[in-house]
Scaffold this active site. Structure first.
Site: not given
Lengths: 77, 338
Positions: B114, B264, B294
């Site tokens: 990430c 993120h 995500n």
């Protein structure tokens, strides 16, 4: 945040009606004391007074009062 | 010469898993509960034959078709992935050939999650400002779904597959348009977000594929991705505010100077908490994950693309990017949108 307000936030985390939790309740008896609720409690403690709590510390708690002590919630507030 | 983001495109695989689908699979979790916690409506999932290179290829093709540049103008490929097609060869090398990029171009993969987009920008900026390259194709691509156990709702509700292609090019500007950078690493967090087997340390075996149920009722084997959500959340509470402050200190800007914050896109619950703790106004805080989940290293370029399309970014806008996650690894930077 007062003790009462903190308890009310905890009620919401474990999907109970406001005013349900008083302190002595055992966490193992709360159906919704799940990993999601633990994340919510970490966020709550951080919001309350910037206390950063790890899951290992939280895992040592057995009652709601233990959680309040860990989050440094003033019992007289 | 300085580096500048010139164009961004992204690609999502066709198949979707909606929150309603997951709620039907896990009836104890309502649609409303998943929505509230994750802020995610759909996750796009690759098919069995679809790999990270396929997603990256499609994203790069969109970039070229947009007219941003031609393949032969690319002189370096950076590919961030933790789900490469092979141990070797390097996926970026395969993409050089498939995309028709010159054999004089450099290409490398780097393994981050990430935080990867911020690190990729750092590498691209270094390559360009040192005069080594002029047009860097920064690719981020993940197929985490291949790591997930179908019965592990804790991760299936969050992760989606995607790739993004970002063109970072050399521009004649009086001052840097990307940077400064702050980075951070804490390998003690490695076990909290991990696929334990499949590498050289613990190769996959018949035994490693045997799943068990954890205390939260989630099912996974050592071959699957494991995430300790509470530990990850706890890590972000410290790492994100500290890196944000370090970046402000390093750059001399104040929080109110920033036009848009693009973190993120881990999940909405985490981002809402961080935004409130950092006292960032809601209108300056980008959320763009409801349609894709995500997507690991692609969340920031996807969020930037949406901010641009939605008119939240204008020429000269000052944007703060913060990436954080698996490793633990984190990084933050500023960019002037151009």
């Amino acid at each position: 945040m007062t003790r009462e307000e903190f308890l009310s936030e905890l009620d919401e985390l474990v999907e109970l009606l406001p005013g349900t939790l008083k302190g002595p309740e055992r966490l193992e008896d709360l159906d919704q004391w799940t990993s999601m609720a633990i994340v919510g409690f970490i966020a709550l403690a951080d919001t309350h007074n910037g206390t950063k709590l790890g899951p290992t510390q939280i895992a040592k708690c057995s009652t709601v009062d233990d959680l309040l002590n860990l989050a440094k919630v003033d019992p007289a507030s | 010469m300085h580096a500048s983001i010139s164009a961004i495109e992204y690609f999502l695989p066709e198949k979707t898993v909606s929150t309603a689908d997951l709620s039907a699979e896990f009836p104890e979790w309502s649609v409303e509960k998943i929505d509230t916690k994750t802020g995610i409506r759909d996750r796009h999932i690759v098919g069995p034959e679809e790999c990270s290179s396929d997603l990256a290829f499609a994203a790069a093709q969109k970039l070229f078709e947009s007219g941003a540049c031609r393949p032969e103008q690319i002189d370096f490929i950076l590919l961030c992935t933790q789900s490469p097609d092979y141990f070797l060869p390097t996926t970026a090398c395969l993409l050089q050939d498939r995309l028709g990029i010159s054999t004089s171009a450099g290409a490398l993969d780097f393994n981050l999650g990430c935080s990867g987009f911020v690190y990729g920008l750092g590498l691209a900026e270094g390559l360009i400002s040192s005069g080594q390259t002029s047009n860097v194709l920064l690719l981020t691509a993940e197929t985490y779904s291949k790591f997930l156990n179908p019965q592990d709702r804790s991760v299936r509700t969050i992760f989606g597959d995607a790739a993004a292609a970002t063109l970072v090019k050399s521009v004649d500007a009086p001052r840097p348009l990307i940077g400064p950078f702050v980075y951070g690493t804490d390998g003690r967090g490695g076990p909290n977000l991990i696929v334990p087997t499949g590498g050289m340390r613990k190769p996959r075996t018949a035994e490693s594929g045997v799943a068990s149920v954890d205390e939260g009722g989630n099912v996974r084997s050592p071959d699957n991705l494991y995430m300790n959500g509470a530990e990850i959340f706890n890590f972000t509470l410290t790492a994100v505010p500290e890196s944000l402050q370090a970046l402000l200190d390093k750059s001399g800007f104040r929080l109110e100077d920033i036009d848009l914050f693009v973190f993120h896109q881990a999940n909405k619950y985490m981002l809402d908490h961080l935004r409130k703790r950092l006292k960032i106004p809601e209108e300056k805080f980008q959320l763009a994950m409801s349609h894709c989940g995500n997507t690991v290293s692609s969340t920031i370029p996807i969020a930037l693309k949406h901010a641009s399309v939605d008119g939240k970014l204008k020429a000269g806008s000052l944007v703060m990017l913060v990436g954080f996650g698996v490793g633990y690894s984190w990084g933050a930077t500023l960019l002037r949108w151009s």
